[in-house]
Design a protein around this motif. Structure first.
Motif, PDB file in Angstrom:
ATOM      1  N   GLY A   1       0.819  -1.205   0.000  1.00 16.22           N
ATOM      2  CA  GLY A   1       0.000   0.000   0.000  1.00 16.22           C
ATOM      3  C   GLY A   1       0.854   1.256   0.000  1.00 16.22           C
ATOM      4  N   ILE A   2       0.185   2.395   0.004  1.00 13.84           N
ATOM      5  CA  ILE A   2       0.886   3.682  -0.029  1.00 13.84           C
ATOM      6  C   ILE A   2       1.349   4.055   1.372  1.00 13.84           C
ATOM      7  CG2 ILE A   2       0.668   6.143  -0.545  1.00 13.84           C
ATOM      8  CD1 ILE A   2      -1.501   5.396  -2.593  1.00 13.84           C
ATOM      9  N   SER A   3       2.620   4.433   1.472  1.00 15.28           N
ATOM     10  CA  SER A   3       3.182   4.857   2.753  1.00 15.28           C
ATOM     11  C   SER A   3       4.124   6.028   2.517  1.00 15.28           C
ATOM     12  CB  SER A   3       3.914   3.693   3.429  1.00 15.28           C
ATOM     13  OG  SER A   3       4.998   3.252   2.627  1.00 15.28           O
ATOM     14  N   ASN A   4       4.693   6.542   3.597  1.00 16.41           N
ATOM     15  CA  ASN A   4       5.637   7.657   3.501  1.00 16.41           C
ATOM     16  C   ASN A   4       7.061   7.167   3.661  1.00 16.41           C
ATOM     17  OD1 ASN A   4       3.089   9.070   5.224  1.00 16.41           O
ATOM     18  ND2 ASN A   4       3.808  10.104   3.387  1.00 16.41           N
TER      19      ASN A   4
ATOM     20  N   VAL B   1       5.294   6.481  -1.294  1.00 16.67           N
ATOM     21  CA  VAL B   1       5.849   5.322  -1.995  1.00 16.67           C
ATOM     22  C   VAL B   1       4.900   4.130  -1.882  1.00 16.67           C
ATOM     23  CG1 VAL B   1       8.247   6.026  -1.547  1.00 16.67           C
ATOM     24  CG2 VAL B   1       7.095   4.480   0.059  1.00 16.67           C
ATOM     25  N   ILE B   2       5.141   3.125  -2.734  1.00 15.36           N
ATOM     26  CA  ILE B   2       4.528   1.802  -2.597  1.00 15.36           C
ATOM     27  C   ILE B   2       5.651   0.778  -2.657  1.00 15.36           C
ATOM     28  CG2 ILE B   2       2.942   0.083  -3.538  1.00 15.36           C
ATOM     29  CD1 ILE B   2       1.517   2.341  -5.033  1.00 15.36           C
ATOM     30  N   HIS B   3       5.837   0.039  -1.591  1.00 15.67           N
ATOM     31  CA  HIS B   3       6.786  -1.070  -1.617  1.00 15.67           C
ATOM     32  C   HIS B   3       6.060  -2.285  -2.195  1.00 15.67           C
ATOM     33  CE1 HIS B   3       9.582   1.311   0.658  1.00 15.67           C
ATOM     34  NE2 HIS B   3       8.743   1.426   1.673  1.00 15.67           N
ATOM     35  N   PHE B   4       6.695  -2.970  -3.167  1.00 16.39           N
ATOM     36  CA  PHE B   4       6.053  -4.127  -3.785  1.00 16.39           C
ATOM     37  C   PHE B   4       7.105  -5.124  -4.241  1.00 16.39           C
ATOM     38  CE2 PHE B   4       7.057  -1.475  -7.375  1.00 16.39           C
ATOM     39  CZ  PHE B   4       7.144  -2.287  -8.496  1.00 16.39           C
TER      40      PHE B   4
ATOM     41  N   GLN C   1      11.703  -9.800  -6.055  1.00 14.63           N
ATOM     42  CA  GLN C   1      12.546  -8.614  -6.240  1.00 14.63           C
ATOM     43  C   GLN C   1      11.968  -7.487  -5.400  1.00 14.63           C
ATOM     44  OE1 GLN C   1      15.834  -6.975  -7.539  1.00 14.63           O
ATOM     45  NE2 GLN C   1      15.203  -8.693  -8.852  1.00 14.63           N
ATOM     46  N   ARG C   2      12.796  -6.814  -4.605  1.00 19.15           N
ATOM     47  CA  ARG C   2      12.338  -5.781  -3.672  1.00 19.15           C
ATOM     48  C   ARG C   2      12.291  -4.430  -4.391  1.00 19.15           C
ATOM     49  NH1 ARG C   2      17.074  -7.930   0.025  1.00 19.15           N
ATOM     50  NH2 ARG C   2      17.664  -8.532  -2.106  1.00 19.15           N
ATOM     51  N   LEU C   3      11.079  -3.974  -4.656  1.00 19.83           N
ATOM     52  CA  LEU C   3      10.853  -2.801  -5.498  1.00 19.83           C
ATOM     53  C   LEU C   3      10.020  -1.752  -4.771  1.00 19.83           C
ATOM     54  CD1 LEU C   3       9.928  -4.841  -8.689  1.00 19.83           C
ATOM     55  CD2 LEU C   3      12.063  -3.564  -8.372  1.00 19.83           C
ATOM     56  N   THR C   4      10.164  -0.518  -5.199  1.00 16.88           N
ATOM     57  CA  THR C   4       9.396   0.589  -4.632  1.00 16.88           C
ATOM     58  C   THR C   4       8.995   1.535  -5.747  1.00 16.88           C
ATOM     59  OG1 THR C   4      10.607   0.497  -2.526  1.00 16.88           O
ATOM     60  CG2 THR C   4       9.465   2.550  -3.046  1.00 16.88           C
ATOM     61  N   LEU C   5       7.728   1.890  -5.815  1.00 15.32           N
ATOM     62  CA  LEU C   5       7.304   3.016  -6.652  1.00 15.32           C
ATOM     63  C   LEU C   5       7.419   4.272  -5.809  1.00 15.32           C
ATOM     64  CD1 LEU C   5       4.106   1.778  -8.544  1.00 15.32           C
ATOM     65  CD2 LEU C   5       6.453   1.898  -9.398  1.00 15.32           C
ATOM     66  N   ILE C   6       8.076   5.287  -6.343  1.00 20.99           N
ATOM     67  CA  ILE C   6       8.284   6.523  -5.587  1.00 20.99           C
ATOM     68  C   ILE C   6       7.725   7.708  -6.370  1.00 20.99           C
ATOM     69  CG2 ILE C   6      10.640   6.816  -6.506  1.00 20.99           C
ATOM     70  CD1 ILE C   6      11.366   7.925  -3.669  1.00 20.99           C
ATOM     71  N   SER C   7       6.980   8.553  -5.688  1.00 17.84           N
ATOM     72  CA  SER C   7       6.320   9.687  -6.337  1.00 17.84           C
ATOM     73  C   SER C   7       7.296  10.834  -6.587  1.00 17.84           C
ATOM     74  CB  SER C   7       5.177  10.183  -5.461  1.00 17.84           C
ATOM     75  OG  SER C   7       4.662  11.416  -5.938  1.00 17.84           O
TER      76      SER C   7
ATOM     77  N   VAL D   1      21.995  14.376   2.539  1.00 17.85           N
ATOM     78  CA  VAL D   1      20.993  15.440   2.465  1.00 17.85           C
ATOM     79  C   VAL D   1      19.808  15.200   3.394  1.00 17.85           C
ATOM     80  CG1 VAL D   1      21.610  16.087   0.108  1.00 17.85           C
ATOM     81  CG2 VAL D   1      19.863  14.325   0.483  1.00 17.85           C
ATOM     82  N   GLY D   2      19.804  14.093   4.117  1.00 15.16           N
ATOM     83  CA  GLY D   2      18.685  13.840   5.011  1.00 15.16           C
ATOM     84  C   GLY D   2      18.675  12.413   5.505  1.00 15.16           C
ATOM     85  N   SER D   3      17.562  12.057   6.124  1.00 12.69           N
ATOM     86  CA  SER D   3      17.363  10.705   6.646  1.00 12.69           C
ATOM     87  C   SER D   3      15.881  10.496   6.893  1.00 12.69           C
ATOM     88  CB  SER D   3      18.148  10.494   7.944  1.00 12.69           C
ATOM     89  OG  SER D   3      17.659  11.351   8.966  1.00 12.69           O
ATOM     90  N   TYR D   4      15.498   9.240   7.119  1.00 11.13           N
ATOM     91  CA  TYR D   4      14.120   8.938   7.500  1.00 11.13           C
ATOM     92  C   TYR D   4      14.131   7.678   8.356  1.00 11.13           C
ATOM     93  CZ  TYR D   4      14.442   5.842   3.377  1.00 11.13           C
ATOM     94  OH  TYR D   4      14.833   4.904   2.454  1.00 11.13           O
ATOM     95  N   PRO D   5      13.104   7.482   9.182  1.00  7.89           N
ATOM     96  CA  PRO D   5      13.119   6.372  10.131  1.00  7.89           C
ATOM     97  C   PRO D   5      13.094   5.005   9.452  1.00  7.89           C
ATOM     98  CG  PRO D   5      11.500   8.029  10.762  1.00  7.89           C
ATOM     99  CD  PRO D   5      11.942   8.363   9.374  1.00  7.89           C
TER     100      PRO D   5
END
Length: 325
Positions: free
Chosen positions: A106-109, A115-118, A124-130, A183-187
């Motif tokens: 599903g859609i998450s941050n 993003v959508i992790h799928f 194969q570990r894939l992500t759709l990123i907006s 340039v940044g980080s996320y949890p």
């Protein structure tokens, strides 16, 4: 010298036919080159990309028929992102994944992006990123004959994620050798683990990032089908690639030297945690030996393999890509 972003990502599949179906029929990407692994011509090397096969849009696969399962772990490229135009596109893809029974979360941050992790059929570990708020490297152009929505289609590669145990030497290579800056980080989504670090190069944005995940709870990855072989970064031309070779040699980093892949020039090396990096030139490109309207329909071989065509084709299981739809 400064790297321009992600050039391509190369992964492993055990079945070229099923791989072709997933990435063209479900994800709607274009097969822009059907060729062979130049280091082992008994296996296919398939390139999926945007309409023109622009650098920064290529997700490629080596077909290794006897590849076993991947056991995820450290010292790996543990995630590959594919860019879509905006947040609205993610809603389209949730519906499409449900329609085709594609496993997704599903859609998450992910930091400031949605993003959508799928997973594909081989995990194969894939992500759709907006790209809703992307101000960096521009995306490509979805294939006009895509089986998926062109409006919501995949426009290129997003960040690659590295999973390692000790970040210090890898970060040193990224920042002191390869011109990346943090340039940044996320949890992290894994309880008790450190934040995932974001490193960017060139114009920045979704097409120019490496994300570094530190894990102290995993063994070394055992790669197989569904794993990533290497990630490549964009270099303007061959002259600049020679300078990169000199920089790596001066830093005493073992490397392959320049390798002629015909569609681009390459240079390979491993960073201290064992992950394979490639530097690749933006050109000449995939239309060098095929008409732009018929990319990927026939088996393409670089000139230095053409005299082996009969022998090479005899070892391959035919893969019908005529029409490439």
């Amino acid at each position: 010298m400064q790297l321009k972003g992600i050039h391509h990502v190369s992964a492993i599949t055990a079945n070229a036919k099923e791989n072709y179906h997933f990435y063209t029929e479900i994800l709607g990407m274009r097969l822009v080159k059907k060729t062979v692994n130049q280091d082992d011509t008994s296996m296919y090397h398939l390139f999926y990309a945007d309409e023109a096969g622009n650098p920064g849009t290529d997700l490629t696969f080596f077909e290794i028929k006897n590849a076993g399962n991947t056991y995820p772990g450290i010292s790996s490229i543990s995630g590959t992102s594919l860019r879509v135009p905006n947040d609205k596109a993610l809603s389209y893809w949730v519906d499409r994944f449900n329609q085709y029974h594609v496993e997704h979360e599903g859609i998450s941050n992910q930091g400031e992006r949605n993003v959508i992790h799928f997973y594909d059929h081989e995990k194969q570990r894939l992500t759709l990123i907006s790209d809703e708020h992307n101000n960096g490297v521009p995306g490509g152009r979805p294939w006009s004959q895509s089986s998926a929505s062109v409006e919501h289609g995949i426009i290129g590669l997003g960040p690659s994620k590295l999973t390692i145990k000790d970040p210090t030497p890898t970060v040193k290579v990224l920042t002191e050798i390869l011109t990346f800056t943090q340039v940044g980080s996320y949890p992290s989504t894994v309880k008790g683990q450190e934040d995932i670090l974001i490193f960017s190069t060139g114009e920045g944005g979704t097409g120019a990032e490496i994300h570094v995940e530190v894990r102290d709870d995993l063994a070394r990855e055992r790669p197989g089908r569904g794993s990533v072989h290497h990630v490549a970064f964009r270099v303007t031309n061959e002259a600049e690639l020679f300078k990169w070779k000199a920089r790596l040699t001066e830093a005493r980093i073992p490397n392959s030297g320049l390798v002629d892949r015909y569609y681009f020039q390459s240079l390979y090396f491993r960073e201290p945690n064992g992950i394979l990096f490639e530097l690749a030139t933006d050109g000449p490109g995939f239309a060098t030996d095929e008409d732009i309207n018929h990319l990927g329909e026939s088996l393409a071989l670089p000139p230095f393999l053409e005299d082996q065509r009969e022998e090479i084709e005899a070892k391959l299981v035919p893969l019908d890509t005529i029409g490439n739809k």
